[in-house]
Scaffold this motif. Structure first.
Motif, PDB file in Angstrom:
ATOM      1  N   PHE A  30      23.387  49.877  29.831  1.00 36.82           N
ATOM      2  CA  PHE A  30      22.106  50.531  30.080  1.00 36.82           C
ATOM      3  C   PHE A  30      21.754  50.505  31.556  1.00 36.82           C
ATOM      4  CE2 PHE A  30      21.333  49.887  25.589  1.00 36.82           C
ATOM      5  CZ  PHE A  30      20.608  51.015  25.280  1.00 36.82           C
ATOM      6  N   SER A  31      21.097  51.567  32.029  1.00 37.75           N
ATOM      7  CA  SER A  31      20.434  51.495  33.324  1.00 37.75           C
ATOM      8  C   SER A  31      19.262  50.542  33.132  1.00 37.75           C
ATOM      9  CB  SER A  31      19.893  52.852  33.728  1.00 37.75           C
ATOM     10  OG  SER A  31      20.923  53.805  33.696  1.00 37.75           O
ATOM     11  N   GLY A  32      19.105  49.559  34.017  1.00 37.33           N
ATOM     12  CA  GLY A  32      18.179  48.442  33.837  1.00 37.33           C
ATOM     13  C   GLY A  32      16.807  48.814  33.324  1.00 37.33           C
ATOM     14  N   ASN A  33      16.152  49.680  34.062  1.00 40.15           N
ATOM     15  CA  ASN A  33      14.782  50.033  33.733  1.00 40.15           C
ATOM     16  C   ASN A  33      14.677  50.703  32.353  1.00 40.15           C
ATOM     17  OD1 ASN A  33      13.464  52.795  33.741  1.00 40.15           O
ATOM     18  ND2 ASN A  33      12.178  51.849  35.299  1.00 40.15           N
ATOM     19  N   LYS A  34      15.671  51.487  31.975  1.00 45.03           N
ATOM     20  CA  LYS A  34      15.624  52.179  30.681  1.00 45.03           C
ATOM     21  C   LYS A  34      15.944  51.221  29.538  1.00 45.03           C
ATOM     22  CE  LYS A  34      14.568  55.912  32.865  1.00 45.03           C
ATOM     23  NZ  LYS A  34      14.653  55.362  34.224  1.00 45.03           N
ATOM     24  N   ALA A  35      16.696  50.169  29.829  1.00 50.09           N
ATOM     25  CA  ALA A  35      16.929  49.150  28.801  1.00 50.09           C
ATOM     26  C   ALA A  35      15.605  48.498  28.425  1.00 50.09           C
ATOM     27  CB  ALA A  35      17.910  48.100  29.305  1.00 50.09           C
ATOM     28  N   ARG A  36      14.732  48.277  29.428  1.00 50.35           N
ATOM     29  CA  ARG A  36      13.399  47.714  29.145  1.00 50.35           C
ATOM     30  C   ARG A  36      12.564  48.724  28.364  1.00 50.35           C
ATOM     31  NH1 ARG A  36      13.878  42.273  30.402  1.00 50.35           N
ATOM     32  NH2 ARG A  36      14.528  41.972  32.564  1.00 50.35           N
ATOM     33  N   LYS A  37      12.619  49.991  28.819  1.00 51.93           N
ATOM     34  CA  LYS A  37      11.748  50.998  28.215  1.00 51.93           C
ATOM     35  C   LYS A  37      12.160  51.346  26.784  1.00 51.93           C
ATOM     36  CE  LYS A  37      10.082  54.221  31.118  1.00 51.93           C
ATOM     37  NZ  LYS A  37      10.047  55.231  32.224  1.00 51.93           N
ATOM     38  N   PHE A  38      13.465  51.226  26.494  1.00 51.87           N
ATOM     39  CA  PHE A  38      13.953  51.560  25.146  1.00 51.87           C
ATOM     40  C   PHE A  38      14.163  50.321  24.284  1.00 51.87           C
ATOM     41  CE2 PHE A  38      15.941  55.513  27.283  1.00 51.87           C
ATOM     42  CZ  PHE A  38      14.717  56.174  27.206  1.00 51.87           C
ATOM     43  N   HIS A  39      13.717  49.158  24.775  1.00 53.08           N
ATOM     44  CA  HIS A  39      13.873  47.907  24.041  1.00 53.08           C
ATOM     45  C   HIS A  39      13.342  48.019  22.612  1.00 53.08           C
ATOM     46  CE1 HIS A  39      12.855  43.730  22.905  1.00 53.08           C
ATOM     47  NE2 HIS A  39      13.907  43.419  23.615  1.00 53.08           N
ATOM     48  N   TYR A  40      12.172  48.643  22.501  1.00 57.25           N
ATOM     49  CA  TYR A  40      11.539  48.796  21.188  1.00 57.25           C
ATOM     50  C   TYR A  40      12.461  49.524  20.200  1.00 57.25           C
ATOM     51  CZ  TYR A  40       8.281  50.453  17.618  1.00 57.25           C
ATOM     52  OH  TYR A  40       7.666  50.739  16.415  1.00 57.25           O
ATOM     53  N   PHE A  41      13.106  50.595  20.698  1.00 60.57           N
ATOM     54  CA  PHE A  41      13.981  51.379  19.811  1.00 60.57           C
ATOM     55  C   PHE A  41      15.254  50.601  19.458  1.00 60.57           C
ATOM     56  CE2 PHE A  41      11.663  54.716  22.258  1.00 60.57           C
ATOM     57  CZ  PHE A  41      10.885  55.151  21.212  1.00 60.57           C
ATOM     58  N   LEU A  42      15.682  49.763  20.402  1.00 58.58           N
ATOM     59  CA  LEU A  42      16.890  48.963  20.166  1.00 58.58           C
ATOM     60  C   LEU A  42      16.661  47.870  19.142  1.00 58.58           C
ATOM     61  CD1 LEU A  42      18.183  48.641  23.806  1.00 58.58           C
ATOM     62  CD2 LEU A  42      19.583  49.340  21.858  1.00 58.58           C
ATOM     63  N   THR A  43      15.452  47.295  19.160  1.00 60.84           N
ATOM     64  CA  THR A  43      15.223  46.089  18.367  1.00 60.84           C
ATOM     65  C   THR A  43      14.536  46.353  17.030  1.00 60.84           C
ATOM     66  OG1 THR A  43      13.193  45.719  19.602  1.00 60.84           O
ATOM     67  CG2 THR A  43      15.155  44.521  20.345  1.00 60.84           C
ATOM     68  N   SER A  65      21.050  56.528  29.165  1.00 55.78           N
ATOM     69  CA  SER A  65      20.674  55.370  28.337  1.00 55.78           C
ATOM     70  C   SER A  65      20.424  55.776  26.891  1.00 55.78           C
ATOM     71  CB  SER A  65      19.439  54.681  28.921  1.00 55.78           C
ATOM     72  OG  SER A  65      19.761  54.126  30.182  1.00 55.78           O
ATOM     73  N   LEU A  66      19.869  56.975  26.687  1.00 60.69           N
ATOM     74  CA  LEU A  66      19.659  57.452  25.315  1.00 60.69           C
ATOM     75  C   LEU A  66      20.992  57.719  24.617  1.00 60.69           C
ATOM     76  CD1 LEU A  66      16.596  59.869  25.653  1.00 60.69           C
ATOM     77  CD2 LEU A  66      16.682  57.692  24.401  1.00 60.69           C
ATOM     78  N   SER A  67      22.004  58.120  25.395  1.00 64.95           N
ATOM     79  CA  SER A  67      23.322  58.350  24.785  1.00 64.95           C
ATOM     80  C   SER A  67      23.909  57.030  24.277  1.00 64.95           C
ATOM     81  CB  SER A  67      24.274  59.047  25.764  1.00 64.95           C
ATOM     82  OG  SER A  67      24.790  58.156  26.734  1.00 64.95           O
ATOM     83  N   ILE A  68      23.615  55.950  24.999  1.00 61.48           N
ATOM     84  CA  ILE A  68      24.052  54.612  24.563  1.00 61.48           C
ATOM     85  C   ILE A  68      23.278  54.190  23.311  1.00 61.48           C
ATOM     86  CG2 ILE A  68      24.095  52.150  25.188  1.00 61.48           C
ATOM     87  CD1 ILE A  68      26.013  53.439  26.934  1.00 61.48           C
ATOM     88  N   LEU A  69      21.964  54.382  23.372  1.00 63.58           N
ATOM     89  CA  LEU A  69      21.111  54.031  22.227  1.00 63.58           C
ATOM     90  C   LEU A  69      21.589  54.767  20.972  1.00 63.58           C
ATOM     91  CD1 LEU A  69      18.391  52.729  21.144  1.00 63.58           C
ATOM     92  CD2 LEU A  69      17.322  54.920  21.693  1.00 63.58           C
ATOM     93  N   ALA A  70      21.831  56.072  21.113  1.00 65.00           N
ATOM     94  CA  ALA A  70      22.255  56.885  19.969  1.00 65.00           C
ATOM     95  C   ALA A  70      23.598  56.394  19.426  1.00 65.00           C
ATOM     96  CB  ALA A  70      22.338  58.353  20.380  1.00 65.00           C
ATOM     97  N   ARG A  71      24.496  56.047  20.330  1.00 58.59           N
ATOM     98  CA  ARG A  71      25.816  55.569  19.898  1.00 58.59           C
ATOM     99  C   ARG A  71      25.685  54.257  19.124  1.00 58.59           C
ATOM    100  NH1 ARG A  71      29.815  54.020  24.493  1.00 58.59           N
ATOM    101  NH2 ARG A  71      28.924  52.014  23.914  1.00 58.59           N
ATOM    102  N   LEU A  72      24.864  53.347  19.674  1.00 57.72           N
ATOM    103  CA  LEU A  72      24.667  52.051  19.006  1.00 57.72           C
ATOM    104  C   LEU A  72      24.036  52.217  17.628  1.00 57.72           C
ATOM    105  CD1 LEU A  72      23.274  49.880  21.951  1.00 57.72           C
ATOM    106  CD2 LEU A  72      25.473  49.595  20.802  1.00 57.72           C
ATOM    107  N   LYS A  73      23.116  53.175  17.518  1.00 61.38           N
ATOM    108  CA  LYS A  73      22.375  53.364  16.273  1.00 61.38           C
ATOM    109  C   LYS A  73      23.099  54.286  15.295  1.00 61.38           C
ATOM    110  CE  LYS A  73      18.304  51.268  17.099  1.00 61.38           C
ATOM    111  NZ  LYS A  73      17.642  50.351  16.149  1.00 61.38           N
TER     112      LYS A  73
END
Ligand SMILES: *Cc1c(COP(=O)(O)O)cnc(C)c1O
Length: 290
Positions: A30-43, A65-73
């Motif tokens: 994750f790009s640092g700042n977006k990892a914080r901002k998307f924490h809610y969606f990750l957890t 960062s959303l492409s990473i989130l989508a892949r993980l989910k």
């Protein structure tokens, strides 16, 4: 709690001490700042969601960062851009390339927000451009709490925090959860717009971030020789690579005002290094033309 606390370091630049909060080192994906901002969606679990839809620029850190989130989910990812240059389509680099490799479906449209609506259904999650939304507060509050621990551990008196803003979401929620001043600067739009946004999101906040204006106006994502030179000096003197879109403006604003700011500066490194490949390529092309 998903990521271990990011490092906190003492550095020197221009014969002056700066503390750095290294959110660029928070996570390798994750790009640092977006990892914080998307924490809610990750957890949190979203059992009914199958797709995430967003929009923005073709080299955005949020897009990657959303492409990473989508892949993980295991979600589909649809991303709407105004324009993708032919050159980029033929030679994908940076965030654009990495997001495509993660399975991003990219849609080019000149009516971006209308196009987003076409991809939304009851199984979709809509993420605003740049992650400007309420859910961002959860991860940013965790960052604020890390900073309070870092400051205590390093015995820092009279701290203040500096970070450049895009949407201003990170600066706003940091100021909400920190008992000392948060300074920021705008990289998109103008300062009045940033303040209006803050007042809309948090109408009852006692204290908002303070905006530092730069002497010169910098337009978002444009190339400026003096910003490149500053970025290079920061890299050489501190041994830290900053992002080339936001950070040179953030440091310029800080350095222009530092003599009148009282206390110990902490600079928040918000990541975004993956985007540097395309910025460096653009600077190299500009240098060739000169
Ligand atoms: C997204 C981003 C910002 C801006 O964050 P906002 O919360 O939109 O103000 C700043 N720096 C980097 C590296 C970013 O990726």
């Amino acid at each position: 709690m998903l990521f271990p606390p990011s490092p906190f370091e003492k550095r020197t630049f221009n014969q002056q001490t700066f503390y750095l909060k290294r959110d660029d080192l928070l996570d390798k994906d994750f790009s640092g700042n977006k990892a914080r901002k998307f924490h809610y969606f990750l957890t949190h679990d979203f059992p009914h969601i199958k797709r995430v839809v967003s929009s923005g620029s073709n080299q955005s850190n949020a897009m990657y960062s959303l492409s990473i989130l989508a892949r993980l989910k295991g979600w589909e990812f649809f991303y709407v851009c105004d324009h993708i240059p032919q050159f980029l389509k033929e030679n994908p680099i940076g965030n654009y390339k990495a997001a495509l490799l993660n399975g991003m479906n990219i849609i080019e449209s000149h009516t971006r927000e209308e196009e987003v609506q076409n991809w939304l259904d009851e199984k979709s999650l809509h993420v605003n451009e740049g992650g400007r939304q309420r859910e961002a507060e959860e991860g940013i509050e965790i960052l604020a709490n890390e900073l309070l621990v870092d400051i205590q551990t390093h015995n820092i008196s009279n701290p203040y925090l500096v970070l450049p803003s895009g949407t201003g979401t990170t600066a706003l929620f940091l100021q909400k959860h920190l008992p000392f001043p948060v300074f920021t600067c705008k990289t998109v739009g103008d300062s009045a717009y940033l303040q209006k946004q803050w007042a809309m999101v948090e109408p009852t906040l006692r204290c908002y971030p303070t905006i530092l204006e730069t002497d010169k106006k910098y337009h978002y994502g444009k190339l400026y020789v003096e910003l490149y030179v500053l970025w290079q000096r920061l890299k050489e003197e501190m041994g830290v690579e900053f992002d080339l879109v936001y950070d040179p403006v953030g440091w310029k604003a800080l350095l222009e005002h530092i003599s009148s700011l009282d206390g110990t500066p902490i600079y928040l490194h918000q990541g975004g290094i993956l985007g540097n490949t395309s910025m460096l390529q653009r600077y190299a092309r500009k240098a060739n033309m000169l």
